[in-house]
Design a protein around this motif. Sequence first.
Motif, PDB file in Angstrom:
ATOM      1  N   PHE A 106       0.818  -1.206   0.000  1.00  0.00           N
ATOM      2  CA  PHE A 106       0.000   0.000   0.000  1.00  0.00           C
ATOM      3  C   PHE A 106       0.852   1.255   0.000  1.00  0.00           C
ATOM      4  CE2 PHE A 106      -2.473  -3.336   2.018  1.00  0.00           C
ATOM      5  CZ  PHE A 106      -3.619  -3.303   1.244  1.00  0.00           C
ATOM      6  N   VAL A 107       0.461   2.185  -0.858  1.00  0.00           N
ATOM      7  CA  VAL A 107       1.005   3.541  -0.874  1.00  0.00           C
ATOM      8  C   VAL A 107      -0.197   4.430  -0.595  1.00  0.00           C
ATOM      9  CG1 VAL A 107       2.081   5.350  -2.254  1.00  0.00           C
ATOM     10  CG2 VAL A 107       2.803   2.951  -2.539  1.00  0.00           C
ATOM     11  N   SER A 108      -0.167   5.113   0.529  1.00  0.00           N
ATOM     12  CA  SER A 108      -1.327   5.911   0.925  1.00  0.00           C
ATOM     13  C   SER A 108      -0.950   7.383   1.048  1.00  0.00           C
ATOM     14  CB  SER A 108      -1.905   5.402   2.243  1.00  0.00           C
ATOM     15  OG  SER A 108      -0.962   5.550   3.286  1.00  0.00           O
ATOM     16  N   TYR A 109      -1.969   8.191   1.006  1.00  0.00           N
ATOM     17  CA  TYR A 109      -1.740   9.628   1.152  1.00  0.00           C
ATOM     18  C   TYR A 109      -2.979  10.286   1.716  1.00  0.00           C
ATOM     19  CZ  TYR A 109      -4.262   9.952  -3.299  1.00  0.00           C
ATOM     20  OH  TYR A 109      -5.204   9.853  -4.293  1.00  0.00           O
ATOM     21  N   GLY A 110      -2.761  11.464   2.263  1.00  0.00           N
ATOM     22  CA  GLY A 110      -3.862  12.230   2.828  1.00  0.00           C
ATOM     23  C   GLY A 110      -3.345  13.406   3.605  1.00  0.00           C
ATOM     24  N   GLY A 111      -4.059  13.724   4.660  1.00  0.00           N
ATOM     25  CA  GLY A 111      -3.680  14.839   5.518  1.00  0.00           C
ATOM     26  C   GLY A 111      -2.601  14.415   6.495  1.00  0.00           C
ATOM     27  N   VAL A 112      -2.795  14.753   7.747  1.00  0.00           N
ATOM     28  CA  VAL A 112      -1.796  14.492   8.778  1.00  0.00           C
ATOM     29  C   VAL A 112      -1.497  13.001   8.925  1.00  0.00           C
ATOM     30  CG1 VAL A 112      -1.293  14.738  11.239  1.00  0.00           C
ATOM     31  CG2 VAL A 112      -2.390  16.600  10.015  1.00  0.00           C
ATOM     32  N   ALA A 113      -2.506  12.135   8.800  1.00  0.00           N
ATOM     33  CA  ALA A 113      -2.321  10.700   8.994  1.00  0.00           C
ATOM     34  C   ALA A 113      -1.721  10.007   7.771  1.00  0.00           C
ATOM     35  CB  ALA A 113      -3.644  10.045   9.362  1.00  0.00           C
ATOM     36  N   VAL A 126      -8.325  -7.213   2.145  1.00  0.00           N
ATOM     37  CA  VAL A 126      -7.484  -8.114   1.361  1.00  0.00           C
ATOM     38  C   VAL A 126      -7.229  -9.430   2.094  1.00  0.00           C
ATOM     39  CG1 VAL A 126      -6.479  -6.221   0.036  1.00  0.00           C
ATOM     40  CG2 VAL A 126      -5.235  -7.120   2.022  1.00  0.00           C
ATOM     41  N   ALA A 127      -7.240  -9.416   3.416  1.00  0.00           N
ATOM     42  CA  ALA A 127      -7.097 -10.666   4.166  1.00  0.00           C
ATOM     43  C   ALA A 127      -8.271 -11.592   3.872  1.00  0.00           C
ATOM     44  CB  ALA A 127      -7.001 -10.389   5.667  1.00  0.00           C
ATOM     45  N   GLU A 128      -9.461 -11.037   3.771  1.00  0.00           N
ATOM     46  CA  GLU A 128     -10.644 -11.844   3.455  1.00  0.00           C
ATOM     47  C   GLU A 128     -10.561 -12.432   2.048  1.00  0.00           C
ATOM     48  OE1 GLU A 128     -14.077 -13.877   4.066  1.00  0.00           O
ATOM     49  OE2 GLU A 128     -12.819 -12.864   5.539  1.00  0.00           O
ATOM     50  N   LEU A 129      -9.837 -11.763   1.158  1.00  0.00           N
ATOM     51  CA  LEU A 129      -9.639 -12.263  -0.204  1.00  0.00           C
ATOM     52  C   LEU A 129      -8.464 -13.245  -0.284  1.00  0.00           C
ATOM     53  CD1 LEU A 129     -10.176  -8.888  -2.078  1.00  0.00           C
ATOM     54  CD2 LEU A 129     -11.689 -10.886  -2.131  1.00  0.00           C
ATOM     55  N   HIS A 130      -7.867 -13.553   0.860  1.00  0.00           N
ATOM     56  CA  HIS A 130      -6.726 -14.467   0.951  1.00  0.00           C
ATOM     57  C   HIS A 130      -5.491 -13.903   0.263  1.00  0.00           C
ATOM     58  CE1 HIS A 130      -9.105 -17.836   2.606  1.00  0.00           C
ATOM     59  NE2 HIS A 130     -10.074 -17.259   1.925  1.00  0.00           N
ATOM     60  N   MET A 131      -5.339 -12.601   0.295  1.00  0.00           N
ATOM     61  CA  MET A 131      -4.129 -11.970  -0.220  1.00  0.00           C
ATOM     62  C   MET A 131      -3.126 -11.849   0.926  1.00  0.00           C
ATOM     63  SD  MET A 131      -5.695  -8.965  -2.628  1.00  0.00           S
ATOM     64  CE  MET A 131      -4.249  -8.776  -3.680  1.00  0.00           C
ATOM     65  N   VAL A 132      -1.872 -11.632   0.580  1.00  0.00           N
ATOM     66  CA  VAL A 132      -0.818 -11.429   1.564  1.00  0.00           C
ATOM     67  C   VAL A 132      -0.456  -9.953   1.562  1.00  0.00           C
ATOM     68  CG1 VAL A 132       1.539 -11.985   2.217  1.00  0.00           C
ATOM     69  CG2 VAL A 132       0.089 -13.733   1.201  1.00  0.00           C
ATOM     70  N   SER A 133      -0.764  -9.276   2.637  1.00  0.00           N
ATOM     71  CA  SER A 133      -0.446  -7.858   2.770  1.00  0.00           C
ATOM     72  C   SER A 133       0.958  -7.722   3.357  1.00  0.00           C
ATOM     73  CB  SER A 133      -1.471  -7.204   3.698  1.00  0.00           C
ATOM     74  OG  SER A 133      -1.106  -5.890   4.010  1.00  0.00           O
ATOM     75  N   VAL A 134       1.863  -7.079   2.616  1.00  0.00           N
ATOM     76  CA  VAL A 134       3.214  -6.908   3.141  1.00  0.00           C
ATOM     77  C   VAL A 134       3.213  -5.840   4.221  1.00  0.00           C
ATOM     78  CG1 VAL A 134       4.311  -7.717   1.024  1.00  0.00           C
ATOM     79  CG2 VAL A 134       4.002  -5.261   1.384  1.00  0.00           C
ATOM     80  N   ARG A 135       4.137  -5.945   5.130  1.00  0.00           N
ATOM     81  CA  ARG A 135       4.187  -5.050   6.291  1.00  0.00           C
ATOM     82  C   ARG A 135       4.561  -3.626   5.925  1.00  0.00           C
ATOM     83  NH1 ARG A 135       3.784  -1.813   9.393  1.00  0.00           N
ATOM     84  NH2 ARG A 135       4.400  -1.690  11.550  1.00  0.00           N
ATOM     85  N   GLN A 136       5.558  -3.467   5.058  1.00  0.00           N
ATOM     86  CA  GLN A 136       6.069  -2.135   4.728  1.00  0.00           C
ATOM     87  C   GLN A 136       5.038  -1.341   3.926  1.00  0.00           C
ATOM     88  OE1 GLN A 136       9.237  -1.062   5.776  1.00  0.00           O
ATOM     89  NE2 GLN A 136       8.380   0.906   5.207  1.00  0.00           N
ATOM     90  N   THR A 137       4.903  -0.074   4.244  1.00  0.00           N
ATOM     91  CA  THR A 137       4.028   0.823   3.486  1.00  0.00           C
ATOM     92  C   THR A 137       4.797   2.077   3.116  1.00  0.00           C
ATOM     93  OG1 THR A 137       3.231   1.973   5.453  1.00  0.00           O
ATOM     94  CG2 THR A 137       1.947   0.064   4.718  1.00  0.00           C
ATOM     95  N   VAL A 138       4.216   2.842   2.221  1.00  0.00           N
ATOM     96  CA  VAL A 138       4.690   4.185   1.894  1.00  0.00           C
ATOM     97  C   VAL A 138       3.504   5.098   2.138  1.00  0.00           C
ATOM     98  CG1 VAL A 138       5.565   5.717   0.091  1.00  0.00           C
ATOM     99  CG2 VAL A 138       6.277   3.311   0.125  1.00  0.00           C
ATOM    100  N   SER A 139       3.722   6.180   2.861  1.00  0.00           N
ATOM    101  CA  SER A 139       2.606   7.105   3.089  1.00  0.00           C
ATOM    102  C   SER A 139       3.091   8.545   2.983  1.00  0.00           C
ATOM    103  CB  SER A 139       1.950   6.861   4.449  1.00  0.00           C
ATOM    104  OG  SER A 139       2.836   7.184   5.485  1.00  0.00           O
ATOM    105  N   PHE A 140       2.188   9.379   2.524  1.00  0.00           N
ATOM    106  CA  PHE A 140       2.475  10.795   2.353  1.00  0.00           C
ATOM    107  C   PHE A 140       1.480  11.631   3.145  1.00  0.00           C
ATOM    108  CE2 PHE A 140       4.175   8.840  -1.476  1.00  0.00           C
ATOM    109  CZ  PHE A 140       5.428   9.424  -1.544  1.00  0.00           C
ATOM    110  N   ALA A 141       1.957  12.261   4.209  1.00  0.00           N
ATOM    111  CA  ALA A 141       1.141  13.217   4.951  1.00  0.00           C
ATOM    112  C   ALA A 141       1.168  14.539   4.184  1.00  0.00           C
ATOM    113  CB  ALA A 141       1.694  13.403   6.354  1.00  0.00           C
ATOM    114  N   ARG A 142       0.067  15.254   4.268  1.00  0.00           N
ATOM    115  CA  ARG A 142      -0.042  16.537   3.564  1.00  0.00           C
ATOM    116  C   ARG A 142       0.458  16.400   2.118  1.00  0.00           C
ATOM    117  NH1 ARG A 142       1.720  18.157   8.865  1.00  0.00           N
ATOM    118  NH2 ARG A 142       0.070  19.343   9.873  1.00  0.00           N
TER     119      ARG A 142
END
Length: 184
Positions: A106-113, A126-142
Motif C-alpha cells: 500500500f502507498v497511501s496519502y492524505g492529511g496528517v495521517a 485483502v485478508a478476506e480475499l486471501h491476499m498477503v499484505s506486506v508489512r512495509q508501506t509508503v505514506s504521504f502526509a499533507r
Amino acid sequence: MENRPLRLEIIVGSTRSGRIAPVVAHWFAEQARAHATFDVATLDLLDVELPVNLDETAVPAQFRERVAAADAFVVVTPEYNHGYPASLKTAFDSLKYEWRAKPIGFVSYGGVAGGLRATEQLRQVVAELHMVSVRQTVSFARVRKAFDAHGQTSDSVAQDSAPRLLAQLHWWASAVRGSEPYPG
C-alpha cells in the motif's frame, strides 16, 4: 520457475476530480521500475468502469484477466473520511479467486495521517480475499505539499520505504508464483 519478470500492477484507487493520485502512482511506478525486479503496469480505476451492482459485463471480464495475470499489487489510495474510496471496494468485490494468494502493498496519502487509516482498513479487506499484505508501506502526509511541480518528492521516509516495500513484494511474489492457491 518461470523466466518472465514478475508482473506488478499498481492500482490507482481514487477516481475523484482534481485527484493527486496519478502523481503519487507515477512516482511509485518510477521507484518500482528502478528496483528492476518487476514488469510494472498501472491500472487506474478511473479507466475501469466496474458496475457497482457487481454485474458481470465485458469490463469486469477484462479486469479479471488483468488481475489474474498479475503476480503482485500495490494500491495507491487516498484516505477519505478515515477510510478508503468506494472504487477500491468495488474493485476488490468484483473478483474473488483472481486475488487469492497474491501479495499486495500500500502507498497511501492524505492529511496528517498520510492515509494510514485507509491502509489499515484495506488490510482487513485483502485478508478476506486471501491476499498477503506486506508489512512495509509508503505514506504521504499533507500530500499536496509532498510533491514538486515535476512529480518528485523530497520525503526521505517515502524514499526509504519504497524499496523496502518492493523487496517484500518481490519475496512474496517469488515464493508463491506458480503454486496453486490453497483451497478455501
